[in-house]
Write a protein that holds these residues in place. Structure first.
Motif, PDB file in Angstrom:
ATOM      1  N   TRP A 126       0.843  -1.193   0.000  1.00 44.11           N
ATOM      2  CA  TRP A 126       0.000   0.000   0.000  1.00 44.11           C
ATOM      3  C   TRP A 126       0.877   1.241   0.000  1.00 44.11           C
ATOM      4  CZ3 TRP A 126      -5.351   0.171   0.002  1.00 44.11           C
ATOM      5  CH2 TRP A 126      -6.008  -1.040   0.207  1.00 44.11           C
ATOM      6  N   HIS A 127       0.663   2.119  -0.956  1.00 48.59           N
ATOM      7  CA  HIS A 127       1.236   3.465  -0.899  1.00 48.59           C
ATOM      8  C   HIS A 127       0.459   4.355  -1.856  1.00 48.59           C
ATOM      9  CE1 HIS A 127       3.626   1.813  -4.278  1.00 48.59           C
ATOM     10  NE2 HIS A 127       3.641   3.048  -4.717  1.00 48.59           N
ATOM     11  N   GLY A 128       0.263   5.588  -1.437  1.00 51.40           N
ATOM     12  CA  GLY A 128      -0.512   6.513  -2.245  1.00 51.40           C
ATOM     13  C   GLY A 128      -0.995   7.677  -1.408  1.00 51.40           C
ATOM     14  N   CYS A 129      -2.134   8.225  -1.795  1.00 48.35           N
ATOM     15  CA  CYS A 129      -2.699   9.402  -1.129  1.00 48.35           C
ATOM     16  C   CYS A 129      -4.126   9.104  -0.701  1.00 48.35           C
ATOM     17  CB  CYS A 129      -2.717  10.593  -2.084  1.00 48.35           C
ATOM     18  SG  CYS A 129      -1.084  11.089  -2.640  1.00 48.35           S
ATOM     19  N   ALA A 130      -4.534   9.735   0.401  1.00 50.56           N
ATOM     20  CA  ALA A 130      -5.895   9.546   0.908  1.00 50.56           C
ATOM     21  C   ALA A 130      -6.570  10.900   1.086  1.00 50.56           C
ATOM     22  CB  ALA A 130      -5.867   8.795   2.233  1.00 50.56           C
ATOM     23  N   TRP A 131      -7.894  10.870   1.019  1.00 48.46           N
ATOM     24  CA  TRP A 131      -8.740  12.046   1.209  1.00 48.46           C
ATOM     25  C   TRP A 131      -9.872  11.639   2.127  1.00 48.46           C
ATOM     26  CZ3 TRP A 131     -13.872  12.778  -0.435  1.00 48.46           C
ATOM     27  CH2 TRP A 131     -14.326  14.096  -0.452  1.00 48.46           C
ATOM     28  N   MET A 132     -10.149  12.439   3.147  1.00 44.67           N
ATOM     29  CA  MET A 132     -11.195  12.109   4.103  1.00 44.67           C
ATOM     30  C   MET A 132     -12.151  13.274   4.288  1.00 44.67           C
ATOM     31  SD  MET A 132     -10.315  10.013   7.599  1.00 44.67           S
ATOM     32  CE  MET A 132      -8.930  10.981   8.008  1.00 44.67           C
ATOM     33  N   ARG A 133     -13.421  12.925   4.355  1.00 43.64           N
ATOM     34  CA  ARG A 133     -14.500  13.850   4.697  1.00 43.64           C
ATOM     35  C   ARG A 133     -15.493  13.041   5.521  1.00 43.64           C
ATOM     36  NH1 ARG A 133     -11.337  17.068   3.348  1.00 43.64           N
ATOM     37  NH2 ARG A 133     -11.480  18.657   1.789  1.00 43.64           N
ATOM     38  N   PRO A 134     -16.378  13.689   6.254  1.00 43.97           N
ATOM     39  CA  PRO A 134     -17.368  12.910   7.010  1.00 43.97           C
ATOM     40  C   PRO A 134     -18.123  11.936   6.096  1.00 43.97           C
ATOM     41  CG  PRO A 134     -17.437  15.199   7.696  1.00 43.97           C
ATOM     42  CD  PRO A 134     -16.520  15.123   6.492  1.00 43.97           C
ATOM     43  N   GLY A 135     -18.088  10.663   6.444  1.00 46.61           N
ATOM     44  CA  GLY A 135     -18.799   9.633   5.690  1.00 46.61           C
ATOM     45  C   GLY A 135     -18.051   9.050   4.515  1.00 46.61           C
ATOM     46  N   VAL A 136     -16.850   9.585   4.199  1.00 45.38           N
ATOM     47  CA  VAL A 136     -16.104   9.118   3.022  1.00 45.38           C
ATOM     48  C   VAL A 136     -14.611   9.080   3.325  1.00 45.38           C
ATOM     49  CG1 VAL A 136     -15.502   9.573   0.606  1.00 45.38           C
ATOM     50  CG2 VAL A 136     -17.761  10.210   1.451  1.00 45.38           C
ATOM     51  N   THR A 162      -8.094   2.709  -6.899  1.00 44.56           N
ATOM     52  CA  THR A 162      -8.780   3.601  -5.962  1.00 44.56           C
ATOM     53  C   THR A 162      -9.653   2.759  -5.050  1.00 44.56           C
ATOM     54  OG1 THR A 162      -8.795   5.400  -7.569  1.00 44.56           O
ATOM     55  CG2 THR A 162     -10.376   5.550  -5.772  1.00 44.56           C
ATOM     56  N   VAL A 163      -9.626   3.077  -3.783  1.00 45.88           N
ATOM     57  CA  VAL A 163     -10.479   2.412  -2.792  1.00 45.88           C
ATOM     58  C   VAL A 163     -11.294   3.500  -2.107  1.00 45.88           C
ATOM     59  CG1 VAL A 163     -10.551   0.925  -0.757  1.00 45.88           C
ATOM     60  CG2 VAL A 163      -8.692   0.664  -2.420  1.00 45.88           C
ATOM     61  N   ILE A 164     -12.604   3.320  -2.103  1.00 47.25           N
ATOM     62  CA  ILE A 164     -13.494   4.281  -1.457  1.00 47.25           C
ATOM     63  C   ILE A 164     -14.271   3.556  -0.362  1.00 47.25           C
ATOM     64  CG2 ILE A 164     -15.441   5.856  -1.783  1.00 47.25           C
ATOM     65  CD1 ILE A 164     -14.494   6.132  -4.706  1.00 47.25           C
ATOM     66  N   PHE A 165     -14.250   4.119   0.826  1.00 47.29           N
ATOM     67  CA  PHE A 165     -15.019   3.609   1.958  1.00 47.29           C
ATOM     68  C   PHE A 165     -16.161   4.591   2.205  1.00 47.29           C
ATOM     69  CE2 PHE A 165     -10.700   2.128   2.530  1.00 47.29           C
ATOM     70  CZ  PHE A 165     -10.852   0.800   2.882  1.00 47.29           C
ATOM     71  N   LEU A 166     -17.394   4.093   2.190  1.00 48.06           N
ATOM     72  CA  LEU A 166     -18.564   4.935   2.409  1.00 48.06           C
ATOM     73  C   LEU A 166     -19.306   4.504   3.666  1.00 48.06           C
ATOM     74  CD1 LEU A 166     -19.994   4.940  -1.232  1.00 48.06           C
ATOM     75  CD2 LEU A 166     -18.725   6.783  -0.110  1.00 48.06           C
ATOM     76  N   ASP A 167     -19.646   5.451   4.496  1.00 47.23           N
ATOM     77  CA  ASP A 167     -20.468   5.176   5.669  1.00 47.23           C
ATOM     78  C   ASP A 167     -21.824   4.680   5.175  1.00 47.23           C
ATOM     79  OD1 ASP A 167     -22.217   5.298   7.844  1.00 47.23           O
ATOM     80  OD2 ASP A 167     -21.411   7.196   8.579  1.00 47.23           O
ATOM     81  N   PRO A 168     -22.256   3.470   5.568  1.00 41.65           N
ATOM     82  CA  PRO A 168     -23.518   2.937   5.069  1.00 41.65           C
ATOM     83  C   PRO A 168     -24.742   3.704   5.565  1.00 41.65           C
ATOM     84  CG  PRO A 168     -22.653   1.496   6.766  1.00 41.65           C
ATOM     85  CD  PRO A 168     -21.600   2.539   6.492  1.00 41.65           C
ATOM     86  N   GLU A 169     -24.556   4.605   6.526  1.00 39.59           N
ATOM     87  CA  GLU A 169     -25.661   5.409   7.031  1.00 39.59           C
ATOM     88  C   GLU A 169     -25.893   6.661   6.175  1.00 39.59           C
ATOM     89  OE1 GLU A 169     -27.286   3.875   9.460  1.00 39.59           O
ATOM     90  OE2 GLU A 169     -25.686   2.389   9.488  1.00 39.59           O
ATOM     91  N   THR A 215      -7.458 -10.828   7.044  1.00 43.17           N
ATOM     92  CA  THR A 215      -8.918 -10.837   7.131  1.00 43.17           C
ATOM     93  C   THR A 215      -9.376  -9.777   8.122  1.00 43.17           C
ATOM     94  OG1 THR A 215      -8.987 -13.185   6.599  1.00 43.17           O
ATOM     95  CG2 THR A 215     -10.942 -12.258   7.639  1.00 43.17           C
ATOM     96  N   HIS A 216     -10.376  -9.002   7.706  1.00 43.11           N
ATOM     97  CA  HIS A 216     -10.910  -7.939   8.540  1.00 43.11           C
ATOM     98  C   HIS A 216     -12.317  -7.578   8.059  1.00 43.11           C
ATOM     99  CE1 HIS A 216      -9.411  -5.816   4.996  1.00 43.11           C
ATOM    100  NE2 HIS A 216     -10.238  -4.830   5.308  1.00 43.11           N
ATOM    101  N   ALA A 217     -13.004  -6.768   8.818  1.00 45.83           N
ATOM    102  CA  ALA A 217     -14.311  -6.225   8.440  1.00 45.83           C
ATOM    103  C   ALA A 217     -14.366  -4.792   8.951  1.00 45.83           C
ATOM    104  CB  ALA A 217     -15.442  -7.059   9.037  1.00 45.83           C
ATOM    105  N   HIS A 218     -15.188  -3.977   8.336  1.00 44.71           N
ATOM    106  CA  HIS A 218     -15.365  -2.597   8.775  1.00 44.71           C
ATOM    107  C   HIS A 218     -16.793  -2.175   8.483  1.00 44.71           C
ATOM    108  CE1 HIS A 218     -14.337  -2.284   4.533  1.00 44.71           C
ATOM    109  NE2 HIS A 218     -13.143  -2.751   4.826  1.00 44.71           N
ATOM    110  N   HIS A 219     -17.264  -1.215   9.263  1.00 45.43           N
ATOM    111  CA  HIS A 219     -18.631  -0.722   9.084  1.00 45.43           C
ATOM    112  C   HIS A 219     -18.625   0.354   8.003  1.00 45.43           C
ATOM    113  CE1 HIS A 219     -22.801  -0.217  10.051  1.00 45.43           C
ATOM    114  NE2 HIS A 219     -22.633   1.082  10.226  1.00 45.43           N
ATOM    115  N   ALA A 220     -18.192  -0.029   6.843  1.00 51.50           N
ATOM    116  CA  ALA A 220     -18.192   0.852   5.674  1.00 51.50           C
ATOM    117  C   ALA A 220     -18.376  -0.028   4.451  1.00 51.50           C
ATOM    118  CB  ALA A 220     -16.878   1.623   5.563  1.00 51.50           C
ATOM    119  N   VAL A 221     -19.056   0.506   3.463  1.00 53.90           N
ATOM    120  CA  VAL A 221     -19.110  -0.159   2.165  1.00 53.90           C
ATOM    121  C   VAL A 221     -17.788   0.170   1.489  1.00 53.90           C
ATOM    122  CG1 VAL A 221     -20.315  -0.314  -0.040  1.00 53.90           C
ATOM    123  CG2 VAL A 221     -21.605   0.160   2.050  1.00 53.90           C
TER     124      VAL A 221
END
Length: 112
Positions: free
Chosen positions: A6-16, A76-83, A28-34
């Motif tokens: 893993w190497h690169g850049c990340a961007w964060m905002r509420p829910g993303v 690109t990997v995007i994590f979205l808050d499912p709420e 192996t892992h799980a997270h509360h994000a799509v």
């Protein structure tokens, strides 16, 4: 497992959380994000049952155990808050598509 780290850049905002760069292997892992993964080459994600999902686009539902066994040099990997509206839409889109889809896409099934 892949040698890609893993190497690169990340961007964060509420829910993303968005990451772009090299996608490496994970435990192996799980997270509360799509999790929506797109890559220039096919990558492989294992679900909790050990089923391999291979494609240039992979969607992992919220709270679903998985691991990346073959990453990609660029993606690109995007994590979205499912709420959130976007996260709920991605989660529901994933449920409407069972198993590998056309065009190199793969969607994991949510954990029971």
């Amino acid at each position: 497992m892949t040698d890609t780290r893993w190497h690169g850049c990340a961007w964060m905002r509420p829910g993303v959380l968005a990451f772009t760069g090299a996608i490496g292997a994970t435990d192996t892992h799980a997270h509360h994000a799509v999790q929506i993964i797109t890559a220039t080459t096919a990558l492989t994600v294992l679900d909790a049952a050990g089923t391999a999902h291979t494609g240039r686009q992979v969607i992992v539902p919220a709270d679903t155990a998985h691991r990346i066994i073959t990453g990609a040099a660029a993606g690109t990997v995007i994590f979205l808050d499912p709420e959130t509206a976007a996260g709920a839409a991605a989660h529901h889109h994933q449920h409407g598509c069972r198993g590998p889809a056309s065009g190199g896409d793969s969607r994991l099934e949510p954990d029971p």
